[in-house]
Design a protein around this motif. Structure first.
Motif, PDB file in Angstrom:
ATOM      1  N   TRP A 128       0.791  -1.228   0.000  1.00 21.99           N
ATOM      2  CA  TRP A 128       0.000   0.000   0.000  1.00 21.99           C
ATOM      3  C   TRP A 128       0.826   1.281   0.000  1.00 21.99           C
ATOM      4  O   TRP A 128       0.318   2.340  -0.392  1.00 21.99           O
TER       5      TRP A 128
ATOM      6  N   ARG B  36      -1.819  -0.057  -7.451  1.00 22.17           N
ATOM      7  CA  ARG B  36      -3.084   0.144  -6.751  1.00 22.17           C
ATOM      8  C   ARG B  36      -3.353   1.644  -6.714  1.00 22.17           C
ATOM      9  O   ARG B  36      -2.441   2.434  -6.499  1.00 22.17           O
TER      10      ARG B  36
ATOM     11  N   GLN C 150      -2.168   3.956  -3.893  1.00 19.96           N
ATOM     12  CA  GLN C 150      -0.720   4.132  -3.758  1.00 19.96           C
ATOM     13  C   GLN C 150      -0.252   5.505  -4.233  1.00 19.96           C
ATOM     14  O   GLN C 150       0.803   5.968  -3.824  1.00 19.96           O
TER      15      GLN C 150
END
Length: 595
Positions: free
Chosen positions: A387, A396, A399
């Motif tokens: 993360w 992601r 992020q």
């Protein structure tokens, strides 16, 4: 003769004693020990008997031998790091040995080093398949092993000598069981003692019953004492058996050549590992490298082994569109926050004695510090890697914001926080908290998005991970340099020194240096794409504020900011005064909070 006269006794002893044969000393101390145990026992010379008392004389054997023992199978393990490459074999032995023969010779020599038999056998007699290996060639391999895998050969030799002495003593005891042997371990002695006492107790009870004694056996007090003593002996026996089992296991591991003893000899470790002393004074083997490898493997985004396998997990659209939408929403929210933000009243603030600028900068530094310290805890690596880092091959959306607060290396963390501490207070005083935070977050998010597009569509590395606040700091630095009217810089050293500087020119120089670094230094580990994204956001924000008449509306807090409270001029930037004022505010807040 000894019965007739006392002086004949000494004569008989001289006649009956055979002087030991003097032989050439063996080269090895172990072989000398074996030869000493195998030397013939003193034999008596036969006396000439008269015909009246003629007796049959039986000649004892001249060379009594030890009973043959089964041949021991020695298992030679592999080298600690596996087989050696062909190039290394040729560099060690030259072209005299093939790679297979060279690896086998190194395994045999390393086994002798770890087992301790090197002091006994040396580098000779490597076996029939290697009879052509000369002593000089074997010594080259031994020198390479000592440099590559250093171990305590002296200690191993001492343990080998002790084991060989015990083995020889045990074989001699098998030949003559009536002699005392040191091979008798304490556990076996305690067990035999318990069995003997139990037999004696049973026999005593049986004898008492036959004699008709009313009080049969011992009293309850005596039985309790014997029971406690029995339990104590059983505990000692159990501890001795466990110690013997541990020693056997350690010897089996040492025989493979993959393990060596720790400096104190209480444990085993693999070559290359380190040890430390815990708070109880006990030696422990450091598992830092194993733990690091374990959590590093768990930190991988996927279990794909190749780049092609990683890219097949997602399509190009799946990698680009989610983060693009998330960054657009983030930029819109930052625009609304910067445009409509109003400072709260002191009664609603957590630290009302701190200025908004100081509170904002300290909050950002605290958030970055917490994440930097979290990277020091290895069990948190999988979570932080998933993360708080940006991997273009497996991104992601969230992020794009979280990686702005993440730093793995302390050098990277200190450099970014130093720049934030210099430029941050001046920019926050200039444009206010709303515009400052909106620019900071949007610059970091857009910088991550530009890095994602450059890695997937340009020439960037799609498997590298990026993190850090550099893009956000570039954004606020561009915003400050393009909006400020300060043209004088106060230097604390030398005292009261001032120099002229031009913020816009300085900003242009920094941008040119960044472009040159991105073009020329292609092997650097800096994410230049994210830096350009942050610069773009800072330039756009400064242009928008100028177009909206920022200088007339006075959106900033220059009149009540840190620089104004430090007593500096509006046209002069005094970094030292800002730092002193921030430290003073923090001290006052802590003092009032303590009261």
């Amino acid at each position: 003769m000894s019965l007739l006269r006392p002086t004949c006794a000494s004569l008989a002893r001289r006649l009956c004693v055979v002087q030991p044969r003097v032989e050439r000393a063996s080269r090895s101390p172990i072989l000398a020990l074996i030869e000493r145990h195998r030397s013939p026992r003193p034999q008596c010379r036969a006396f000439a008997s008269t015909p009246r008392y003629r007796a049959k004389v039986i000649d004892p054997p001249q060379n009594p031998s030890i009973p043959p023992s089964p041949k021991r199978t020695v298992r030679i393990g592999r080298l600690p790091q596996g087989p050696v490459s062909d190039a290394t074999i040729h560099s060690v032995f030259g072209r005299k040995l093939s790679p297979t023969e060279g690896n086998n010779v190194l395994r045999i020599l390393h086994h002798r080093r770890t087992a301790g038999s090197l002091a006994d056998y040396g580098v000779d007699n490597l076996g029939k398949p290697y009879a052509h290996v000369s002593r000089d060639t074997a010594l080259k391999g031994l020198a390479w092993l000592r440099e590559k895998y250093p171990i305590d050969e002296a200690r191993a030799a001492e343990e080998w000598a002790e084991r060989e002495a015990n083995r020889i003593a045990y074989e001699l005891w098998l030949a003559d069981p009536e002699t005392e042997s040191k091979y008798k371990d304490p556990a076996r002695a305690f067990r035999e003692q318990l069995e003997k006492e139990e037999k004696e107790r049973i026999q005593q009870e049986a004898d008492d019953q036959k004699m008709g004694i009313l009080h049969v056996g011992k009293s309850q007090f005596e039985r309790n004492i014997e029971e406690k003593r029995k339990e104590r002996l059983q505990e000692v026996t159990r501890a001795a058996e466990e110690k013997e089992k541990r020693e056997r296991d350690m010897e089996a591991k040492l025989a493979t050549g993959e393990w060596v003893r720790t400096p104190t000899g209480t444990q085993l470790m693999k070559p290359g590992e380190t040890t430390y002393i815990d708070i109880f004074g006990r030696e422990q083997v450091s598992r830092f490298k194993e733990e690091m490898a374990k959590y590093s493997k768990a930190s991988h985004a996927t279990d794909a082994q190749t780049l092609e396998g990683l890219l097949t997990r997602t399509t190009l659209a799946q990698r680009l569109y989610p983060m693009t939408a998330f960054v657009l929403v983030t930029v819109l929210l930052c625009y609304g926050f910067g445009h409509y933000y109003l400072p709260p009243s002191p009664s609603y603030r957590l630290f009302p004695d701190l200025s908004p600028t100081t509170a904002t900068i300290l909050g950002l530094v605290a958030a970055n510090t917490v994440i930097a310290l979290a990277w020091r805890i290895m069990p948190l690596w999988p979570f932080l890697s998933a993360w708080f880092t940006h991997v273009p091959a497996y991104p992601r959306a969230v992020q794009s914001i979280l990686n702005v607060f993440s730093h793995q290396q302390f050098e990277h963390f200190l450099a970014n926080m130093w720049m934030l501490g210099i430029v941050g207070p001046a920019a926050c005083d200039l444009v206010g908290r709303g515009v400052f935070m909106g620019t900071y977050l949007s610059a970091g998010a857009v910088g991550t998005l530009v890095s994602l597009y450059w890695a997937n569509l340009g020439r960037g590395s799609i498997t590298s991970h990026s993190l850090g606040a550099s893009a956000a700091i570039w954004g606020i630095a561009a915003l400050y340099c393009l909006l400020t009217d300060q043209e004088r810089l106060y230097l604390p050293f030398p005292k009261d020194a001032e120099v002229s500087y031009w913020p816009k020119t300085l900003f242009a120089v920094f941008v040119l240096i960044e472009v040159w670094s991105a073009i020329k230094k292609k092997q650097t580990n800096m994410d230049h794409a994210s830096h350009f994204g942050g610069i773009f956001v800072g330039v756009c924000t400064a242009g928008y504020l100028r177009a909206q008449g920022w200088h007339e509306k006075k959106w900033g807090t220059m009149e009540t900011g840190v620089q104004a409270r430090a007593g500096t001029d509006a046209n002069k930037m005094d970094v030292g005064a800002m730092v002193k004022e921030e430290i003073k505010e923090v001290k006052d807040a802590l003092t009032k909070g303590g009261k």
